[in-house]
Design a protein around this motif. Sequence first.
Motif, short mmCIF file in Angstrom:
data_model
loop_
_atom_site.label_atom_id
_atom_site.label_comp_id
_atom_site.label_asym_id
_atom_site.label_seq_id
_atom_site.Cartn_x
_atom_site.Cartn_y
_atom_site.Cartn_z
N PHE A 148 0.97 -1.16 -0.06
CA PHE A 148 0.13 -0.02 -0.27
C PHE A 148 0.68 1.05 0.36
O PHE A 148 0.69 1.90 -0.77
CB PHE A 148 -1.07 0.18 0.85
CG PHE A 148 -1.65 1.23 1.25
CD1 PHE A 148 -2.65 1.24 0.35
CD2 PHE A 148 -1.60 2.48 2.19
CE1 PHE A 148 -3.82 2.53 -0.06
CE2 PHE A 148 -2.86 3.25 2.10
CZ PHE A 148 -3.79 3.16 0.89
N VAL A 149 1.84 1.20 0.11
CA VAL A 149 2.90 2.73 0.78
C VAL A 149 3.46 3.06 -0.84
O VAL A 149 3.67 3.54 -1.00
CB VAL A 149 3.86 2.86 1.73
CG1 VAL A 149 5.29 1.15 1.55
CG2 VAL A 149 4.35 3.66 2.28
N ASP A 150 3.60 1.80 -1.84
CA ASP A 150 3.60 1.85 -2.81
C ASP A 150 2.66 2.32 -4.07
O ASP A 150 3.60 3.32 -4.58
CB ASP A 150 5.07 0.52 -3.07
CG ASP A 150 5.67 0.63 -2.63
OD1 ASP A 150 6.58 1.17 -2.26
OD2 ASP A 150 6.68 -0.69 -2.14
N ILE A 151 1.64 1.74 -3.71
CA ILE A 151 0.74 2.55 -4.14
C ILE A 151 0.62 3.59 -3.72
O ILE A 151 0.34 4.36 -4.94
CB ILE A 151 -0.44 1.55 -3.80
CG1 ILE A 151 -0.67 0.09 -4.51
CG2 ILE A 151 -1.88 1.84 -4.65
CD1 ILE A 151 -1.40 -0.81 -3.90
N ALA A 152 0.19 4.28 -2.99
CA ALA A 152 0.32 5.61 -2.58
C ALA A 152 1.01 7.04 -3.06
O ALA A 152 1.02 7.84 -2.88
CB ALA A 152 -0.38 5.48 -0.84
N LEU A 153 2.72 6.19 -3.15
CA LEU A 153 3.39 6.75 -3.61
C LEU A 153 3.72 6.73 -4.77
O LEU A 153 5.11 7.13 -4.95
CB LEU A 153 5.22 6.83 -2.49
CG LEU A 153 4.15 6.81 -0.54
CD1 LEU A 153 5.89 6.63 -0.07
CD2 LEU A 153 4.12 8.55 -0.79
N LEU A 154 3.29 5.85 -5.60
CA LEU A 154 2.95 6.23 -6.98
C LEU A 154 3.11 6.93 -7.21
O LEU A 154 2.05 7.84 -7.43
CB LEU A 154 2.73 5.33 -7.55
CG LEU A 154 2.54 4.10 -8.89
CD1 LEU A 154 4.13 3.81 -8.66
CD2 LEU A 154 1.75 3.00 -8.84
N LYS A 155 3.60 7.41 -8.36
CA LYS A 155 3.76 8.67 -9.91
C LYS A 155 3.06 8.21 -9.87
O LYS A 155 3.11 8.00 -10.80
CB LYS A 155 4.83 9.71 -8.97
CG LYS A 155 5.92 10.18 -7.67
CD LYS A 155 6.54 11.24 -7.53
CE LYS A 155 6.53 12.25 -6.25
NZ LYS A 155 7.28 12.69 -6.26
N LYS A 156 2.38 9.33 -11.17
CA LYS A 156 2.02 9.77 -13.10
C LYS A 156 3.20 9.50 -13.25
O LYS A 156 2.73 8.51 -14.61
CB LYS A 156 1.16 11.06 -13.00
CG LYS A 156 -0.28 10.98 -11.81
CD LYS A 156 -1.04 12.73 -12.72
CE LYS A 156 -2.00 12.68 -11.77
NZ LYS A 156 -2.02 13.63 -11.94
N THR A 157 4.37 10.05 -12.82
CA THR A 157 5.69 9.65 -13.79
C THR A 157 6.20 8.06 -13.56
O THR A 157 7.49 8.36 -14.42
CB THR A 157 6.96 10.48 -13.02
OG1 THR A 157 7.09 10.35 -12.06
CG2 THR A 157 6.07 12.19 -13.84
N ASP A 158 5.49 7.36 -12.73
CA ASP A 158 6.51 6.24 -12.53
C ASP A 158 4.98 4.86 -13.78
O ASP A 158 6.06 4.15 -14.15
CB ASP A 158 5.68 5.15 -11.63
CG ASP A 158 6.36 6.40 -10.47
OD1 ASP A 158 7.93 6.17 -10.51
OD2 ASP A 158 6.11 6.44 -9.18
N VAL A 159 4.53 5.28 -14.49
CA VAL A 159 4.00 4.87 -15.73
C VAL A 159 3.98 4.91 -17.23
O VAL A 159 3.84 6.86 -17.09
CB VAL A 159 1.61 5.35 -15.30
CG1 VAL A 159 1.19 4.09 -16.34
CG2 VAL A 159 1.77 4.64 -14.30
N PHE A 160 4.15 4.38 -17.58
CA PHE A 160 5.09 4.20 -19.13
C PHE A 160 3.88 3.52 -19.73
O PHE A 160 3.35 2.52 -19.48
CB PHE A 160 6.69 4.01 -19.20
CG PHE A 160 7.01 4.77 -18.03
CD1 PHE A 160 8.03 6.12 -18.61
CD2 PHE A 160 7.76 4.03 -16.45
CE1 PHE A 160 9.31 6.69 -17.70
CE2 PHE A 160 8.69 4.88 -15.99
CZ PHE A 160 9.45 5.87 -16.34
N ASP A 211 0.85 15.10 -8.85
CA ASP A 211 1.74 14.74 -8.88
C ASP A 211 1.58 13.26 -8.93
O ASP A 211 2.41 11.98 -9.54
CB ASP A 211 3.13 14.60 -9.16
CG ASP A 211 3.77 16.06 -9.12
OD1 ASP A 211 3.29 16.69 -9.61
OD2 ASP A 211 4.54 16.10 -7.71
N TYR A 212 0.47 12.34 -7.54
CA TYR A 212 0.58 10.94 -7.91
C TYR A 212 -0.88 10.15 -7.84
O TYR A 212 -1.50 11.31 -8.88
CB TYR A 212 0.07 10.75 -5.96
CG TYR A 212 1.17 11.20 -5.53
CD1 TYR A 212 2.47 10.57 -5.00
CD2 TYR A 212 1.83 12.69 -4.60
CE1 TYR A 212 3.63 10.75 -4.18
CE2 TYR A 212 2.57 12.39 -3.71
CZ TYR A 212 3.46 12.04 -3.35
OH TYR A 212 4.41 12.44 -2.83
#
Length: 167
Positions: free
Chosen positions: A65-77, A113-114
């Motif tokens: 969940f911490v990784d989901i919550a802190l996932l940024k739009k820039t992490d999606v390619f 950003d998230y």
Amino acid sequence: QKRGYVPRSRSPFDAVPIRIGKTRKLAVSEEMLRKVADARFPDSEKLTCARDLFMFSFYCRGMSFVDIALLKKTDVFPGVIRYRRHKTGQLLEIGINRQIQKLLERYGDTSGDYLFPLVEDSEAPYLSYKKAYNKIRYALKKISPSIGMGIPLRLHAARHCWATMAR
């Protein structure tokens, strides 16, 4: 025996209670997982979001969940999510399947950003994550009875479901 050493007949762990019973399984059944995925909450955005995040975790190989919550739009390619685990710093890549894509589209217009509407820009990210974690846990507990689950649904169960099914 030398002075100051523990005698062989005694262990320094004699007073430590050791659980012998079997640990409760955290994964939910495939049937329950389908019920979570199919559950609809037209009157509650919070329950819908909690369901979506639970399923996102499952679809993303049990992402914490911490990784989901802190996932940024820039992490999606295109075709892949690439992020560093909060706990270990390890770089991970997850292919985007149609279920993940559907969730990305649903939350794609989130401000800031998230990727998901969990972290407040006005607060420290980790503090904001902890607040969101408690809200999502509460919402998942409310989902449980609506799908006929006798125990509260937990975020961590998505990780265990993925691991159990992958094994």
